[in-house]
Design a protein around this motif. Sequence first.
Motif, mmCIF file in Angstrom:
data_model
loop_
_atom_site.group_PDB
_atom_site.id
_atom_site.type_symbol
_atom_site.label_atom_id
_atom_site.label_comp_id
_atom_site.label_asym_id
_atom_site.label_seq_id
_atom_site.Cartn_x
_atom_site.Cartn_y
_atom_site.Cartn_z
ATOM 1 N N GLN A 304 0.996 -1.294 0.013
ATOM 2 C CA GLN A 304 0.001 0.072 -0.022
ATOM 3 C C GLN A 304 0.834 1.277 0.124
ATOM 4 N N GLY A 307 1.743 2.015 -3.339
ATOM 5 C CA GLY A 307 0.593 2.435 -4.158
ATOM 6 C C GLY A 307 0.716 4.097 -4.102
ATOM 7 N N SER A 311 0.082 3.412 -8.619
ATOM 8 C CA SER A 311 -0.689 2.318 -8.342
ATOM 9 C C SER A 311 -0.152 1.005 -8.982
ATOM 10 N N ASP A 312 0.577 1.165 -10.230
ATOM 11 C CA ASP A 312 1.367 -0.012 -10.742
ATOM 12 C C ASP A 312 2.231 -0.686 -9.560
ATOM 13 N N GLU A 314 1.814 -1.138 -6.390
ATOM 14 C CA GLU A 314 0.893 -2.046 -5.544
ATOM 15 C C GLU A 314 0.482 -2.931 -6.378
ATOM 16 N N ARG A 315 0.018 -2.900 -7.335
ATOM 17 C CA ARG A 315 -0.660 -3.881 -8.352
ATOM 18 C C ARG A 315 0.391 -5.036 -8.780
ATOM 19 N N GLY A 316 1.836 -4.681 -8.985
ATOM 20 C CA GLY A 316 2.708 -5.522 -9.324
ATOM 21 C C GLY A 316 3.786 -5.706 -8.087
ATOM 22 N N LYS A 348 4.931 -8.655 1.491
ATOM 23 C CA LYS A 348 3.554 -7.909 1.482
ATOM 24 C C LYS A 348 3.159 -7.738 2.764
ATOM 25 N N VAL A 364 4.480 -5.513 -13.711
ATOM 26 C CA VAL A 364 3.080 -5.440 -14.138
ATOM 27 C C VAL A 364 3.125 -5.845 -15.617
#
Length: 364
Positions: A304, A307, A311-312, A314-316, A348, A364
């Motif tokens: 987080q 992020g 945002s990428d 966090e997503r990846g 994580k 990503v």
Amino acid sequence: MKLGIIGLPNVGKSTLFNAITKAGAEAANYPFCTIEPNVGVVAVPDSRLDVLAKMYDPEKVTPAVIEFVDIAGLVKGASQGEGLGNKFLSHIREVSAIVHVVRCFDDGNVVHVSGKVDPKSDIEIINMELILSDLEIVDKRIDKLKKNLKGDKSFAAELEFFEGVRELLANGRPAREAVTDENTAPLLAGSNLLSAKPVIYAANLSEDDISGGYEDNPLYKEVLTLAEAEGSAVIPVSAKIEEEIAALDDEDRKMFLVELNMKESGLERLIKSGYSLLGLMSFLTAGPKEVRAWTIKKGTKAPQAAGVIHSDFERGFIRAEVVSYDDLVACGSQNAAKEKGLVRSEGKDYVMQDGDVVVFRFNV
């Protein structure tokens, strides 16, 4: 972080806003000179950035920022449209916390909207207007929940909670005093009630008081006693002195603070108090392109935090390569810290710590 500066007319709100943001909001000796909320973005003072900048010699240094919103003076009856009324109460709903400026100095040349300087009365007037505005909103929510309950019993707990909030408000107590647990805390946070927002009282003192022992000022003591009773913070400031400080360069500012027997400016105290009140902290990123501070909530996990940058990230998220600021500075470089085993690979579930210097790895 967005802090809303509120108070009765002519207590020093706009003067303080001008000083801490250098944004030039009009300050005049009459009520309602602030018609639209003025907004200023202020860099968060962080000496760690200066140290990292010397280490990395980056193309740019980017501090974390705080947004200050100067909201027009409220008066008794604002919740019913008096003065400039509900329009300005709506501006308060958009901020994270409230900086309530309270006048704690006598000056016959500056008109007081109530005719006399009385911090306790001033605070009660503002607080009651926020509570009355909230009461109207909570009544509407309760009515809606009662209708929903007829077809869906799952609304019972929410209804019970807001009926408790309504009882608090009806007794002249702020919504932030509501007892919450993990189920009801999100309800209060999402309600956007004015009196649920945390408060910092900025006790606006004379220039003599701020440098010569404000602790003995009876008006300041009134504010302190009231704030302690409700669990709010108090920051002693002199809007006039903050104006003078804002006009100085860094070196002159330090000398001026020493002359006044002040360790830090009112702005610095406000920012520290805001971070503490809202449970915020900063992590850092450092490299040849940029050294930067990022603001996150305490307890934020690594993905987080990533992020917040993008945002990428966090997503990846793959991992975070973390070294504490103190360890990095002691070693002198990222490579030296790695050689000593001080750069950790975190996953994580890692909870970020204040002053972590991080490289996020993602795909990503």
